[in-house]
Design an enzyme around this catalytic site. Structure first.
Site, PDB file in Angstrom:
ATOM      1  N   GLU A 267     -33.887 -26.312 -33.770  1.00 55.48           N
ATOM      2  CA  GLU A 267     -32.721 -26.820 -32.955  1.00 55.48           C
ATOM      3  C   GLU A 267     -32.792 -26.097 -31.686  1.00 55.48           C
ATOM      4  O   GLU A 267     -31.870 -25.335 -31.471  1.00 55.48           O
ATOM      5  CB  GLU A 267     -31.173 -26.485 -33.707  1.00 55.48           C
ATOM      6  CG  GLU A 267     -31.350 -24.892 -34.238  1.00 55.48           C
ATOM      7  CD  GLU A 267     -29.893 -24.804 -34.892  1.00 55.48           C
ATOM      8  OE1 GLU A 267     -29.440 -23.694 -34.782  1.00 55.48           O
ATOM      9  OE2 GLU A 267     -29.743 -25.409 -35.667  1.00 55.48           O
ATOM     10  N   PRO A 268     -33.849 -26.370 -30.940  1.00 54.63           N
ATOM     11  CA  PRO A 268     -33.998 -25.922 -29.465  1.00 54.63           C
ATOM     12  C   PRO A 268     -32.905 -26.608 -28.552  1.00 54.63           C
ATOM     13  O   PRO A 268     -32.550 -27.721 -28.732  1.00 54.63           O
ATOM     14  CB  PRO A 268     -35.447 -26.366 -29.213  1.00 54.63           C
ATOM     15  CG  PRO A 268     -35.528 -27.721 -30.039  1.00 54.63           C
ATOM     16  CD  PRO A 268     -34.874 -27.578 -31.202  1.00 54.63           C
ATOM     17  N   ARG A 306     -25.248 -16.545 -15.519  1.00 56.26           N
ATOM     18  CA  ARG A 306     -26.124 -15.946 -16.590  1.00 56.26           C
ATOM     19  C   ARG A 306     -26.623 -14.674 -15.953  1.00 56.26           C
ATOM     20  O   ARG A 306     -26.773 -13.777 -16.809  1.00 56.26           O
ATOM     21  CB  ARG A 306     -27.285 -17.022 -16.879  1.00 56.26           C
ATOM     22  CG  ARG A 306     -26.912 -18.234 -17.745  1.00 56.26           C
ATOM     23  CD  ARG A 306     -28.033 -18.937 -18.121  1.00 56.26           C
ATOM     24  NE  ARG A 306     -28.871 -18.386 -19.058  1.00 56.26           N
ATOM     25  CZ  ARG A 306     -30.098 -17.814 -19.083  1.00 56.26           C
ATOM     26  NH1 ARG A 306     -30.618 -17.900 -17.753  1.00 56.26           N
ATOM     27  NH2 ARG A 306     -30.829 -17.262 -19.740  1.00 56.26           N
ATOM     28  N   CYS A 336     -14.717 -13.065  -5.529  1.00 54.28           N
ATOM     29  CA  CYS A 336     -14.264 -11.855  -5.173  1.00 54.28           C
ATOM     30  C   CYS A 336     -14.507 -11.051  -6.289  1.00 54.28           C
ATOM     31  O   CYS A 336     -13.502 -10.452  -7.069  1.00 54.28           O
ATOM     32  CB  CYS A 336     -12.752 -11.993  -4.818  1.00 54.28           C
ATOM     33  SG  CYS A 336     -11.953 -10.561  -4.192  1.00 54.28           S
ATOM     34  N   TYR A 364     -27.533 -23.668 -19.980  1.00 56.77           N
ATOM     35  CA  TYR A 364     -26.486 -22.693 -19.902  1.00 56.77           C
ATOM     36  C   TYR A 364     -26.044 -22.117 -18.474  1.00 56.77           C
ATOM     37  O   TYR A 364     -25.505 -21.182 -18.149  1.00 56.77           O
ATOM     38  CB  TYR A 364     -26.670 -21.226 -20.892  1.00 56.77           C
ATOM     39  CG  TYR A 364     -26.923 -21.538 -22.138  1.00 56.77           C
ATOM     40  CD1 TYR A 364     -25.885 -21.936 -23.071  1.00 56.77           C
ATOM     41  CD2 TYR A 364     -28.291 -21.581 -22.456  1.00 56.77           C
ATOM     42  CE1 TYR A 364     -26.288 -22.685 -24.242  1.00 56.77           C
ATOM     43  CE2 TYR A 364     -28.722 -21.693 -23.866  1.00 56.77           C
ATOM     44  CZ  TYR A 364     -27.677 -22.431 -24.814  1.00 56.77           C
ATOM     45  OH  TYR A 364     -28.133 -22.791 -26.147  1.00 56.77           O
TER      46      TYR A 364
END
Length: 419
Positions: A267-268, A306, A336, A364
């Site tokens: 399941e890549p 990320r 901010c 992601y």
């Protein structure tokens, strides 16, 4: 991405032209790269039956899902919304595996009604299925207690992980399955992301093989994913060809032992889409402090969290000045909060209004974006066979208001006026 006639291009499409045409910030995806990654993975294995289920949480734009379907992939979904998006993209319910974590019974019931495969990751849910759906085929997610992955936040197979059923609980699992006559069609594990050491992965597969021997009617074994991609030019990645060769030998031997050609499943997510993605942002300011030169851009962790969340590295290139003199910059955003994309990066001289490109932005990145600071979400563009397509329009101010409800609250009255 390559330099063609002095311009950085994806396929033959100049990225600066994309920034001018669609504005910035902007996500761009290379469809041809996604296809080549899929074929690279499929070709690495030599087994009678192989199934690649795309972990769609990496990127669920409907056009990306359609590409996966055309390639022949299935879907690994972790929410009812991902299931519905996949069905909308044309996937057959039988090609969708729902691997929920800490969801309520109502969501499980919705998934059952939609007809997708269910992957169980806790004892209570297993018993629930045994009592309410004894004839429904299910998969069991096992926690192998193997610490693997590039960051503690993406290492999910260790002993303290919330994911999966501990291998130490397997005697209980077997007792429940036998007594409630549960139909187990598959077993599954996922140890983490950014796994570089093939030997660690192969060690975990031996653990799963041992658990597979406990079930006589398996159709497939899902070994999850976690394959590492390159984040830097000099970086190393999972040797998928070597892993595929060794895994195929082990899997074929196991199938021969049990006398049945099982399906080898993976399941890549990141492996298929990460390197296809590019994030374009415009430089707002250059700010010199006592020891640091900041390049401030028109984005922040509201668009790509990320680096701040995982400490992830994304190569940053000034595509407006491909021949410029390299200097050290700390690239920061306009949120901010402290949102730093990279410290002391060597980047060709940056001036205001230059366009910077962040590589490995396919997985992601947009999916974890938000409207924090009431900032708008970027557009998304797909490049396929040297042609660009807008696949998500940029938000405008009405997007911030469309789901809000303005109510007429009673006006506060001063105490002396009330008297």
């Amino acid at each position: 991405m390559e330099l063609i006639n002095g311009q950085y291009c994806v396929q033959n499409v100049p990225l600066l032209e994309m920034a001018e045409k669609y504005g910035s910030p902007l996500f761009i995806y290379d469809a041809n790269k996604i296809e080549s990654q899929y074929h690279k993975m499929v070709n690495a294995f030599d087994v009678p039956k192989l199934k690649i289920n795309y972990a769609c949480k990496a990127l669920t734009n409907i056009n990306i899902l359609k590409i996966m379907k055309e390639l022949g992939a299935g879907i690994d979904a972790v929410s009812i919304e991902e299931i519905k998006l996949s069905l909308h993209a044309g996937f057959d319910p039988n090609d969708i595996v729902f691997t929920p974590n800490s969801v309520g019974a109502a969501e499980i019931e919705d998934a059952i009604r939609l007809g997708v495969r269910i992957n169980i990751d806790n004892i209570e849910l297993l018993e629930y299925f045994g009592h309410h759906y004894p004839d429904l085929k299910i998969c069991i997610r096992i926690n192998p207690h193997v610490m693997a992955g590039g960051n503690s936040k993406i290492s999910v197979g260790h002993i303290d992980s919330k994911f999966g059923i501990s291998i130490h609980q397997m005697p209980l699992v077997v007792r429940i399955v036998e007594n409630l006559k549960i139909n187990v069609e598959g077993i599954h594990m996922h140890t983490g992301s950014d796994i570089l050491d093939v030997d660690v992965f192969l060690y975990a597969t031996d653990i799963l093989f041992n658990q597979a021997r406990l079930f006589n009617d398996l159709d497939y074994i899902d070994f999850g994913s976690g394959f590492k991609v390159k984040y830097k030019n000099e970086d190393i990645e999972t040797d998928i060809e070597e892993f595929g060769r060794l895994m195929s030998i082990k899997f074929n031997k196991f199938c021969k032992e049990v006398g049945k050609d099982l399906t080898l499943a993976f399941e890549p997510g990141k492996y298929l889409v990460s390197e296809s993605g590019y994030f374009l942002a415009k430089t707002n300011i250059i700010k010199q402090t006592t020891s640091t030169v900041f390049a401030g851009i028109n984005s922040g962790f509201n668009h790509m969290i990320r680096p701040m969340f995982y400490g992830a590295h994304h190569e940053i290139i000034n595509i407006s000045n491909p021949e410029g003199v390299p200097k050290l910059y700390t690239v920061v955003g306009y949120i901010c909060e402290t949102d730093t994309f990279g410290y002391n990066r060597k980047i060709n001289t940056i001036t205001p209004n230059d366009i910077l490109v962040f590589k490995n932005a396919g997985a992601y990145c947009f999916m974890m974006a938000s409207n924090y600071n009431s900032r708008l979400l970027p557009a998304e563009v797909l490049i396929k066979d040297n042609k660009d397509y807008l696949i998500r329009q940029r938000q405008d101010f009405t997007s911030l208001l469309q789901d809000q409800i303005e109510v007429n609250l009673p006006v506060a009255v001063e105490a002396d006026q009330a008297e």
